[in-house]
Design an enzyme around this catalytic site. Structure first.
Site, PDB file in Angstrom:
ATOM      1  N   HIS A  55      -0.505  -3.994  -8.809  1.00  0.00           N
ATOM      2  CA  HIS A  55      -1.855  -3.452  -8.989  1.00  0.00           C
ATOM      3  C   HIS A  55      -2.259  -2.455  -7.909  1.00  0.00           C
ATOM      4  CE1 HIS A  55      -4.543  -5.634  -6.048  1.00  0.00           C
ATOM      5  NE2 HIS A  55      -3.485  -6.403  -5.963  1.00  0.00           N
ATOM      6  N   THR A 105       9.868 -18.720 -16.200  1.00  0.00           N
ATOM      7  CA  THR A 105      10.167 -17.745 -17.245  1.00  0.00           C
ATOM      8  C   THR A 105       9.504 -16.409 -16.924  1.00  0.00           C
ATOM      9  OG1 THR A 105      10.291 -19.502 -18.877  1.00  0.00           O
ATOM     10  CG2 THR A 105      10.000 -17.267 -19.712  1.00  0.00           C
ATOM     11  N   CYS A 113      -9.552  -8.212   0.724  1.00  0.00           N
ATOM     12  CA  CYS A 113      -9.358  -9.626   1.063  1.00  0.00           C
ATOM     13  C   CYS A 113     -10.497 -10.150   1.929  1.00  0.00           C
ATOM     14  CB  CYS A 113      -8.036  -9.811   1.805  1.00  0.00           C
ATOM     15  SG  CYS A 113      -6.594  -9.302   0.858  1.00  0.00           S
ATOM     16  N   GLN A 116       0.807  -1.221   0.000  1.00  0.00           N
ATOM     17  CA  GLN A 116       0.000   0.000   0.000  1.00  0.00           C
ATOM     18  C   GLN A 116       0.839   1.270   0.000  1.00  0.00           C
ATOM     19  OE1 GLN A 116      -3.146   0.327  -0.444  1.00  0.00           O
ATOM     20  NE2 GLN A 116      -3.874  -1.775  -0.195  1.00  0.00           N
TER      21      GLN A 116
END
Length: 391
Positions: free
Chosen positions: A208, A244, A331, A186
């Site tokens: 995000h 990868t 959440c 945050q």
């Protein structure tokens, strides 16, 4: 300019849950989805552009944190980064130390990682927080021992925005030979963070939460820190995170970090002004009826957590569809139970249930602040009147 994802939608005040991807970040990442497809680990020419792009992104994230590029490990998000930090450090020290310290209001990714270590024989200590949600350094001092391997305390709480005294806490950890990790999901990109000034050994960044896509994150690992990988395989990311590299998302994270670093001084000040204007406006419309949850000054610039006397926060937001906001962490959103964070701060069930979290960001405007305050006050008046007439 309005973000294309926010056009004609409700007023978005849930930036702590996720941020819209900045169009400039999309532009930076797109070539690595459409043209530069090579595996960065390959030895031929198709790998050149992807490998260089990953290196540039590593430098961009490092610059945001005051770190060296070689200290940045890319992950698939914050939960993975937290798990790598907590489990990776603890398991690397198995046999030498067996205590991990965290806090009661920590992110579930850290708490669950700690619980998994408890099943492996480690001792887990969860420190209490005060009425503002902060850990008292004296409590850590009284709890830590020479058997402590790691202290993990988040930089900023997602519900209240409360900032922790990281430098003090890290200094205490180091005096006892323990490492210090902070989940800065945050905080990164919202407030200045310098890993050297803070003294942290590991720090989590989440894409995000800072205008990059979901599914990418990074862990700062101070050079020389022993960490056992939790995902093994081909040896990518200095052997700390196999798989990868997702070049497009890594490029996006780097671009977002660069934008945040460039805009940090002005954007933070702008958000503080909007946040405080929203608080003042609500207070004027509902005098004596709202209470701030979290630290009054030591909190994120765009986070406002308020309890509105006599009204359930979920009911208020449900009655105000013109605003997209939350009662707490994404959440736990959807659970009609008192917030575990507010409960840990000593707030009663009624005050916790009446809380709403309004989190502002890059595309929040002054007009939206005024509209949101008016809408919430109007719906609050209706719900309060209904409650007063209900037997």
């Amino acid at each position: 300019m309005t973000h294309p994802g926010l056009t004609n939608g409700p007023i978005y005040l849930d930036y702590n849950a996720t941020t819209p991807v900045d169009p400039r970040v999309v532009d930076a990442a797109l070539p690595y989805l459409t043209h530069h497809f090579g595996n960065p680990s390959s030895s031929h020419t198709y790998a050149d552009a992807p490998r260089a792009a990953v290196g540039q992104a590593r430098r961009q994230v490092a610059d945001l944190l005051g770190a060296a590029p070689g200290e940045i490990v890319f992950t698939a998000g914050g939960s993975e980064a937290d798990t790598l930090a907590v489990r990776g450090v603890a398991l690397a020290a198995r046999g030498r130390a067996d205590q991990v310290i965290t806090q009661a209001t920590e992110h579930p990714a850290v708490l669950e990682a700690c619980d998994s270590l408890q099943a492996d024989g480690f001792t887990i200590t969860r420190l209490p927080v005060d009425e503002h949600g902060q850990v008292d350094p004296a409590v850590l001092e009284a709890t830590i021992t020479d058997r402590t391997v790691l202290v993990s305390i988040m930089a900023a709480n997602s519900e209240t925005g409360t900032l922790q005294p990281l430098a003090q806490l890290a200094a205490i950890a180091h005096r006892y030979g323990a490492l210090f990790h902070t989940d800065a999901a945050q905080a990164a990109g919202k407030i200045p963070l310098d890993v050297k000034d803070l003294g942290v050994d590991l720090l989590t960044v989440v894409g995000h939460k800072m205008y990059a896509p979901k599914g990418v994150g990074a862990l700062y690992v101070r050079s020389g820190t022993a960490v056992q990988p939790v995902i093994r395989g081909g040896g990518q990311e200095r052997g700390l995170r196999a798989g990868t590299e997702n070049v497009a998302l890594i490029v996006a994270l780097g671009a977002a970090a660069q934008l945040a670093a460039d805009d940090l001084p002005t954007e933070g000040k702008h958000l503080v002004g909007l946040r405080d204007a929203l608080h003042d406006r609500l207070d004027a419309l509902m005098p004596g009826l709202i209470r701030l949850n979290g630290h009054p000054t030591q909190r994120l610039p765009g986070t406002l957590n308020l309890s509105l006397t006599g009204v359930n926060g979920r009911d208020l937001l449900a009655a105000t569809p013109q605003i997209a906001a939350a009662t707490g962490s994404a959440c736990h959103e959807g659970l009609d139970t008192p917030s575990a964070v507010l409960t840990a701060m000593g707030l009663g069930a009624e005050r916790s249930r009446s809380a709403i979290r309004l989190s502002l960001g890059r595309w929040t405007t002054a007009d939206q602040v005024d509209q949101a305050a008016a809408l919430l006050a109007s719906r609050y008046a209706v719900l309060s009147a209904q409650a007063a007439t209900t037997p």
